[in-house]
Enzyme design. Structure first.
Site, PDB file in Angstrom:
ATOM      1  CB  THR A 197      -0.854  -0.003   1.284  1.00 28.80           C
ATOM      2  OG1 THR A 197      -1.762  -1.079   1.194  1.00 28.80           O
ATOM      3  CG2 THR A 197      -1.593   1.299   1.491  1.00 28.80           C
ATOM      4  NE  ARG A 225      -8.868  -7.285   3.902  1.00 27.27           N
ATOM      5  CZ  ARG A 225      -7.842  -6.456   3.884  1.00 27.27           C
ATOM      6  NH1 ARG A 225      -7.716  -5.568   2.917  1.00 27.27           N
ATOM      7  NH2 ARG A 225      -6.919  -6.505   4.830  1.00 27.27           N
ATOM      8  N   GLY A 227      -9.844  -3.325   4.246  1.00 28.81           N
ATOM      9  CA  GLY A 227      -8.764  -3.337   5.241  1.00 28.81           C
ATOM     10  C   GLY A 227      -8.730  -2.057   6.052  1.00 28.81           C
ATOM     11  CG  ASP A 228      -4.899  -0.946   7.424  1.00 26.74           C
ATOM     12  OD1 ASP A 228      -4.892  -1.830   6.540  1.00 26.74           O
ATOM     13  OD2 ASP A 228      -3.952  -0.166   7.602  1.00 26.74           O
ATOM     14  CB  THR A 248       2.017  -0.278   4.671  1.00 35.66           C
ATOM     15  OG1 THR A 248       1.936  -1.296   3.670  1.00 35.66           O
ATOM     16  CG2 THR A 248       3.422  -0.270   5.235  1.00 35.66           C
ATOM     17  N   GLY A 249       0.535  -2.905   5.747  1.00 33.34           N
ATOM     18  CA  GLY A 249       0.635  -4.252   6.288  1.00 33.34           C
ATOM     19  C   GLY A 249      -0.728  -4.893   6.426  1.00 33.34           C
ATOM     20  N   GLY A 251      -4.066  -5.471   7.241  1.00 34.42           N
ATOM     21  CA  GLY A 251      -5.081  -4.544   7.720  1.00 34.42           C
ATOM     22  C   GLY A 251      -5.900  -5.054   8.886  1.00 34.42           C
TER      23      GLY A 251
HETATM   24  C1  SD4 Z   1      -4.882  -3.821   3.703  1.00 34.19           C
HETATM   25  N1  SD4 Z   1      -3.213  -2.509   4.816  1.00 34.19           N
HETATM   26  O1  SD4 Z   1      -5.780  -3.750   2.886  1.00 34.19           O
HETATM   27  C2  SD4 Z   1      -3.680  -2.939   3.533  1.00 34.19           C
HETATM   28  C3  SD4 Z   1      -2.666  -3.651   2.750  1.00 34.19           C
HETATM   29  C4  SD4 Z   1      -1.338  -2.996   2.809  1.00 34.19           C
HETATM   30  O2  SD4 Z   1       0.804  -2.837   2.135  1.00 34.19           O
HETATM   31  O3  SD4 Z   1      -1.031  -2.155   3.541  1.00 34.19           O
HETATM   32  N2  SD4 Z   1      -0.430  -3.353   2.048  1.00 34.19           N
HETATM   33  O4  SD4 Z   1      -4.889  -4.596   4.644  1.00 34.19           O
END
Ligand code: SD4
Length: 336
Positions: A197, A225, A227-228, A248-249, A251
């Site tokens: 992200t 779905r 995410g965050d 990022t990561g 979510g």
């Molecule tokens: C998610 N946080 O949709 C996002 C994905 C993401 O680096 O950050 N990717 O969960």
């Protein structure tokens, strides 16, 4: 704050936590020019060191676009939207915008949000057929009585505002999805996982802060779905008096601790952005028995232009544009 004080402060805090070795971006093929973090000083004539743009991962071109816009006196909100749009249009980036990996049914759905220096927030969730979703989130913020639009409603709103319909599923993404379907095995793999992200924070020449976060989310997620990334306080938070943070990561894990808001609140209580990012990661690690299986990273900036970053696993980098230089910096991690 005088430049000297600023330098002393950073040397005691951020520089001791953050190694500044330059790495190639995760998915960018261009070579980044190695520079030493000590050169990341404020302008020679002293504090404040604005403008500054920082973003998650090695999105060099996106951060450069934002940085140059800021140098040309563009507002921080315009700059972050222009910056992240570089990745929203990049069909080789399989985690943001056009070219993003689809859900398990083959639909590319995007989440994005923005916050400006007045503390306003706009977001779109699970949007199909529109690539420039950060700009769309801004429209929600500025031109509707709402903060969030989701799904078909967000898409219809986009067309009403002149956004054009695009097929976001590229040939490559479709092929990868067809391949994935053979096993349909869902398991994010740290750092090369189905996520990269782009979250971006900027301070413009007036010292005003804004942020944007835009993603296609996790590859092969369930239909619907979210995410965050587009959720205020989790994926992004800005308080123009204090600073901003972006995540990022994975979510699902970011959402539970509302980490971006937490980081800004910790900074409000006097923490350096570096310490605040570390505390936010510690909260996740302390609450989770399986933190070894996923990656989360935060970047943050305070009103003085000091920057911090921390992640669970090694391998996360971020970009920092300051003084006309655009650097890729390796983040310190909880797991060494
Ligand atoms: C998610 N946080 O949709 C996002 C994905 C993401 O680096 O950050 N990717 O969960």
């Amino acid at each position: 704050m005088k430049r000297r004080t600023f330098l002393e402060k950073t040397s005691l805090t951020s520089l001791s936590f953050t190694s500044a070795i330059l790495l190639p971006g995760c998915i960018q093929s261009k070579k980044l020019t190695p520079t030493n973090n000590n050169e990341l000083s404020p302008q020679e004539e002293g504090f404040p060191p604005f403008p500054i743009a920082i973003c998650t991962w090695g999105f060099m071109d996106a951060n450069q676009a934002a940085g140059e816009a800021l140098m040309n006196n563009v507002s921080s909100l315009d700059a972050v939207i222009q910056g992240v749009h570089v990745e929203e249009q990049n069909i080789y980036n399989t985690t943001v915008g056009k070219g993003g990996a689809p859900d398990r049914d083959g639909n590319v759905t995007l989440d994005a949000c923005v916050m400006n220096s007045d503390g306003n927030y706009g977001a779109v969730l699970c949007v199909q057929n529109i690539s420039n979703v950060a700009a769309l989130a801004r429209k929600v913020m500025e031109e509707t009585p709402h903060a969030i639009l989701a799904g078909q409603g967000a898409e219809d709103f986009a067309y009403a505002k002149g956004f054009k319909k695009e097929n976001l599923l590229t040939k490559d993404s479709e092929q990868a999805w067809e391949e994935w379907k053979k096993s349909s095995h869902y398991k994010p793999v740290i750092n090369i996982e189905n996520h990269d992200t782009i979250g971006m924070l900027a301070i413009d020449k007036n010292g005003d802060l804004s942020g944007a976060c835009t993603t296609s989310g996790l590859a092969y997620k369930m239909k619907g779905r979210v995410g965050d990334s587009a959720i205020i306080g989790a994926g992004l938070y800005i308080d123009n008096e204090i600073g901003g943070a972006v995540a990022t990561g994975l979510g699902e894990e970011v959402l539970k601790t509302v980490g971006s808001f937490l980081i800004v609140e910790l900074m409000r209580n006097g923490m350096h952005p570096q310490q605040a990012c570390e505390e936010a990661i510690r909260r996740i690690v302390n609450k989770s028995t399986n933190y070894k299986d996923f990656q989360i990273a935060y970047i943050a900036i305070n009103k003085a232009g000091e920057v911090g970053s921390f992640c669970i696993h090694e391998g996360f980098t971020y970009m920092k544009f300051q003084d006309g230089k655009n650097m890729n910096v390796r983040s310190a991690s909880y797991v060494k």
